[in-house]
Design a protein around this motif. Structure first.
Motif, PDB file in Angstrom:
ATOM      1  N   ASP A 120      39.822  29.364  50.041  1.00  0.00           N
ATOM      2  CA  ASP A 120      40.387  30.304  49.066  1.00  0.00           C
ATOM      3  C   ASP A 120      39.545  31.575  49.000  1.00  0.00           C
ATOM      4  OD1 ASP A 120      42.457  28.515  48.247  1.00  0.00           O
ATOM      5  OD2 ASP A 120      41.051  27.523  46.873  1.00  0.00           O
ATOM      6  N   MET A 121      38.241  31.419  48.970  1.00  0.00           N
ATOM      7  CA  MET A 121      37.343  32.570  48.920  1.00  0.00           C
ATOM      8  C   MET A 121      37.403  33.366  50.221  1.00  0.00           C
ATOM      9  SD  MET A 121      35.959  32.966  46.091  1.00  0.00           S
ATOM     10  CE  MET A 121      36.427  32.009  44.696  1.00  0.00           C
ATOM     11  N   GLN A 122      37.442  32.670  51.343  1.00  0.00           N
ATOM     12  CA  GLN A 122      37.511  33.360  52.630  1.00  0.00           C
ATOM     13  C   GLN A 122      38.785  34.178  52.752  1.00  0.00           C
ATOM     14  OE1 GLN A 122      36.920  29.941  55.187  1.00  0.00           O
ATOM     15  NE2 GLN A 122      34.740  30.409  55.438  1.00  0.00           N
ATOM     16  N   GLU A 123      39.878  33.672  52.205  1.00  0.00           N
ATOM     17  CA  GLU A 123      41.142  34.403  52.240  1.00  0.00           C
ATOM     18  C   GLU A 123      41.034  35.723  51.492  1.00  0.00           C
ATOM     19  OE1 GLU A 123      45.713  33.891  50.717  1.00  0.00           O
ATOM     20  OE2 GLU A 123      44.618  32.084  51.315  1.00  0.00           O
ATOM     21  N   VAL A 124      40.409  35.697  50.331  1.00  0.00           N
ATOM     22  CA  VAL A 124      40.251  36.919  49.531  1.00  0.00           C
ATOM     23  C   VAL A 124      39.298  37.885  50.237  1.00  0.00           C
ATOM     24  CG1 VAL A 124      39.540  37.843  47.290  1.00  0.00           C
ATOM     25  CG2 VAL A 124      40.783  35.685  47.398  1.00  0.00           C
ATOM     26  N   LEU A 125      38.197  37.374  50.748  1.00  0.00           N
ATOM     27  CA  LEU A 125      37.247  38.225  51.462  1.00  0.00           C
ATOM     28  C   LEU A 125      37.865  38.836  52.720  1.00  0.00           C
ATOM     29  CD1 LEU A 125      34.105  35.945  51.109  1.00  0.00           C
ATOM     30  CD2 LEU A 125      34.375  38.220  50.087  1.00  0.00           C
ATOM     31  N   SER A 126      38.757  38.097  53.372  1.00  0.00           N
ATOM     32  CA  SER A 126      39.343  38.559  54.642  1.00  0.00           C
ATOM     33  C   SER A 126      40.242  39.782  54.495  1.00  0.00           C
ATOM     34  CB  SER A 126      40.121  37.424  55.325  1.00  0.00           C
ATOM     35  OG  SER A 126      41.360  37.210  54.664  1.00  0.00           O
ATOM     36  N   VAL A 127      40.711  40.063  53.279  1.00  0.00           N
ATOM     37  CA  VAL A 127      41.562  41.245  53.074  1.00  0.00           C
ATOM     38  C   VAL A 127      40.765  42.407  52.487  1.00  0.00           C
ATOM     39  CG1 VAL A 127      43.732  39.965  52.939  1.00  0.00           C
ATOM     40  CG2 VAL A 127      42.433  40.419  50.839  1.00  0.00           C
ATOM     41  N   GLY A 128      39.440  42.288  52.502  1.00  0.00           N
ATOM     42  CA  GLY A 128      38.596  43.402  52.121  1.00  0.00           C
ATOM     43  C   GLY A 128      38.079  43.419  50.700  1.00  0.00           C
ATOM     44  N   VAL A 129      38.316  42.360  49.950  1.00  0.00           N
ATOM     45  CA  VAL A 129      37.783  42.280  48.583  1.00  0.00           C
ATOM     46  C   VAL A 129      36.305  41.923  48.694  1.00  0.00           C
ATOM     47  CG1 VAL A 129      37.950  41.072  46.365  1.00  0.00           C
ATOM     48  CG2 VAL A 129      40.025  41.597  47.667  1.00  0.00           C
ATOM     49  N   SER A 130      35.468  42.645  47.976  1.00  0.00           N
ATOM     50  CA  SER A 130      34.027  42.406  48.047  1.00  0.00           C
ATOM     51  C   SER A 130      33.629  41.202  47.186  1.00  0.00           C
ATOM     52  CB  SER A 130      33.262  43.648  47.578  1.00  0.00           C
ATOM     53  OG  SER A 130      33.353  43.784  46.165  1.00  0.00           O
ATOM     54  N   ARG A 131      32.447  40.688  47.469  1.00  0.00           N
ATOM     55  CA  ARG A 131      31.910  39.587  46.660  1.00  0.00           C
ATOM     56  C   ARG A 131      31.763  40.013  45.200  1.00  0.00           C
ATOM     57  NH1 ARG A 131      29.913  35.296  49.712  1.00  0.00           N
ATOM     58  NH2 ARG A 131      29.855  35.738  51.933  1.00  0.00           N
ATOM     59  N   HIS A 132      31.354  41.261  44.982  1.00  0.00           N
ATOM     60  CA  HIS A 132      31.233  41.747  43.606  1.00  0.00           C
ATOM     61  C   HIS A 132      32.592  41.800  42.915  1.00  0.00           C
ATOM     62  CE1 HIS A 132      27.237  43.452  44.916  1.00  0.00           C
ATOM     63  NE2 HIS A 132      26.941  42.719  43.853  1.00  0.00           N
ATOM     64  N   GLN A 133      33.617  42.204  43.636  1.00  0.00           N
ATOM     65  CA  GLN A 133      34.957  42.221  43.048  1.00  0.00           C
ATOM     66  C   GLN A 133      35.403  40.807  42.690  1.00  0.00           C
ATOM     67  OE1 GLN A 133      36.739  44.657  46.261  1.00  0.00           O
ATOM     68  NE2 GLN A 133      37.802  45.716  44.563  1.00  0.00           N
ATOM     69  N   ILE A 134      35.111  39.859  43.553  1.00  0.00           N
ATOM     70  CA  ILE A 134      35.466  38.464  43.253  1.00  0.00           C
ATOM     71  C   ILE A 134      34.738  38.008  41.996  1.00  0.00           C
ATOM     72  CG2 ILE A 134      35.264  36.067  44.031  1.00  0.00           C
ATOM     73  CD1 ILE A 134      35.780  37.128  46.903  1.00  0.00           C
ATOM     74  N   GLU A 135      33.445  38.293  41.895  1.00  0.00           N
ATOM     75  CA  GLU A 135      32.682  37.899  40.707  1.00  0.00           C
ATOM     76  C   GLU A 135      33.261  38.537  39.451  1.00  0.00           C
ATOM     77  OE1 GLU A 135      28.608  38.908  41.515  1.00  0.00           O
ATOM     78  OE2 GLU A 135      28.460  37.422  43.125  1.00  0.00           O
ATOM     79  N   ASP A 136      33.601  39.826  39.545  1.00  0.00           N
ATOM     80  CA  ASP A 136      34.165  40.513  38.386  1.00  0.00           C
ATOM     81  C   ASP A 136      35.527  39.941  38.001  1.00  0.00           C
ATOM     82  OD1 ASP A 136      31.908  42.113  38.389  1.00  0.00           O
ATOM     83  OD2 ASP A 136      32.920  43.865  39.247  1.00  0.00           O
ATOM     84  N   ALA A 137      36.350  39.643  38.987  1.00  0.00           N
ATOM     85  CA  ALA A 137      37.670  39.060  38.705  1.00  0.00           C
ATOM     86  C   ALA A 137      37.520  37.667  38.097  1.00  0.00           C
ATOM     87  CB  ALA A 137      38.506  39.002  39.987  1.00  0.00           C
ATOM     88  N   LEU A 138      36.565  36.896  38.572  1.00  0.00           N
ATOM     89  CA  LEU A 138      36.320  35.572  38.000  1.00  0.00           C
ATOM     90  C   LEU A 138      35.851  35.680  36.550  1.00  0.00           C
ATOM     91  CD1 LEU A 138      34.664  33.796  41.045  1.00  0.00           C
ATOM     92  CD2 LEU A 138      36.873  33.207  40.003  1.00  0.00           C
ATOM     93  N   ALA A 139      35.075  36.708  36.242  1.00  0.00           N
ATOM     94  CA  ALA A 139      34.629  36.908  34.858  1.00  0.00           C
ATOM     95  C   ALA A 139      35.821  37.203  33.947  1.00  0.00           C
ATOM     96  CB  ALA A 139      33.594  38.036  34.789  1.00  0.00           C
ATOM     97  N   VAL A 140      36.734  38.058  34.402  1.00  0.00           N
ATOM     98  CA  VAL A 140      37.934  38.350  33.605  1.00  0.00           C
ATOM     99  C   VAL A 140      38.768  37.086  33.448  1.00  0.00           C
ATOM    100  CG1 VAL A 140      40.088  39.677  33.509  1.00  0.00           C
ATOM    101  CG2 VAL A 140      37.970  40.794  34.268  1.00  0.00           C
ATOM    102  N   CYS A 141      38.914  36.343  34.520  1.00  0.00           N
ATOM    103  CA  CYS A 141      39.689  35.098  34.487  1.00  0.00           C
ATOM    104  C   CYS A 141      39.075  34.117  33.477  1.00  0.00           C
ATOM    105  CB  CYS A 141      39.731  34.489  35.888  1.00  0.00           C
ATOM    106  SG  CYS A 141      40.725  33.002  36.047  1.00  0.00           S
ATOM    107  N   PHE A 142      37.776  33.942  33.522  1.00  0.00           N
ATOM    108  CA  PHE A 142      37.100  33.057  32.573  1.00  0.00           C
ATOM    109  C   PHE A 142      37.341  33.530  31.139  1.00  0.00           C
ATOM    110  CE2 PHE A 142      33.432  32.423  29.791  1.00  0.00           C
ATOM    111  CZ  PHE A 142      33.433  31.044  29.709  1.00  0.00           C
TER     112      PHE A 142
END
Length: 144
Positions: free
Chosen positions: A90-112
């Motif tokens: 799941d993480m690799q899929e998001v990273l593969s389209v150019g989303v940065s690790r920081h963007q993932i962390e920020d999106a996870l914070a909003v989701c939480f």
């Protein structure tokens, strides 16, 4: 929790405020929290000036006119919200389209933040507002 949510929604991020508001609305839709969907849809639309995009994402993520990075991120957050788990793939899929690790962390914070806030809004029976009420609230939220 208030400080955490404020940081997730308004702190420094590669996501725009409008994107983070859209993430909040999307997670809230998955949680069937009508109050938070109304509040954060109005705020996302006001922040980006594009209510049609917000409505399209909430109606059909796959057909919505958004970039693939945001779409992949929302799919990942949807899986986490509904299933409570994510995989390396799941993480690799998001990273593969150019989303940065920081963007993932920020999106996870909003989701939480909104997986928590949605439950509290429903538990405390937040009153539904009119569309005008949500738009007034959006102006307030965007000032903070």
């Amino acid at each position: 929790m208030k400080q955490f949510t404020h940081q997730a929604m308004r702190g420094p991020s590669e996501w725009s405020v409008g994107d983070r508001e859209l993430i909040a609305a999307y997670v809230s839709k998955l949680n069937d929290c009508a109050f938070c969907v109304g509040a954060h849809s109005a705020t996302a639309a006001r922040a980006d000036g594009d209510g049609e995009k917000v409505a399209a994402v909430l109606a059909d993520l796959d057909a919505a006119p958004i970039d693939e990075g945001l779409r992949a991120t929302l799919r990942m957050l949807g899986k986490l919200t509904k299933e409570g788990t994510l995989s390396v793939a799941d993480m690799q899929e998001v990273l593969s389209v150019g989303v940065s690790r920081h963007q993932i962390e920020d999106a996870l914070a909003v989701c939480f933040a909104f997986n928590t806030t949605d439950r509290l809004a429903d538990a405390f029976g937040f009153d539904m507002l009119t569309q005008q009420g949500f738009e007034t609230g959006a102006r307030f939220l965007l000032k903070s």
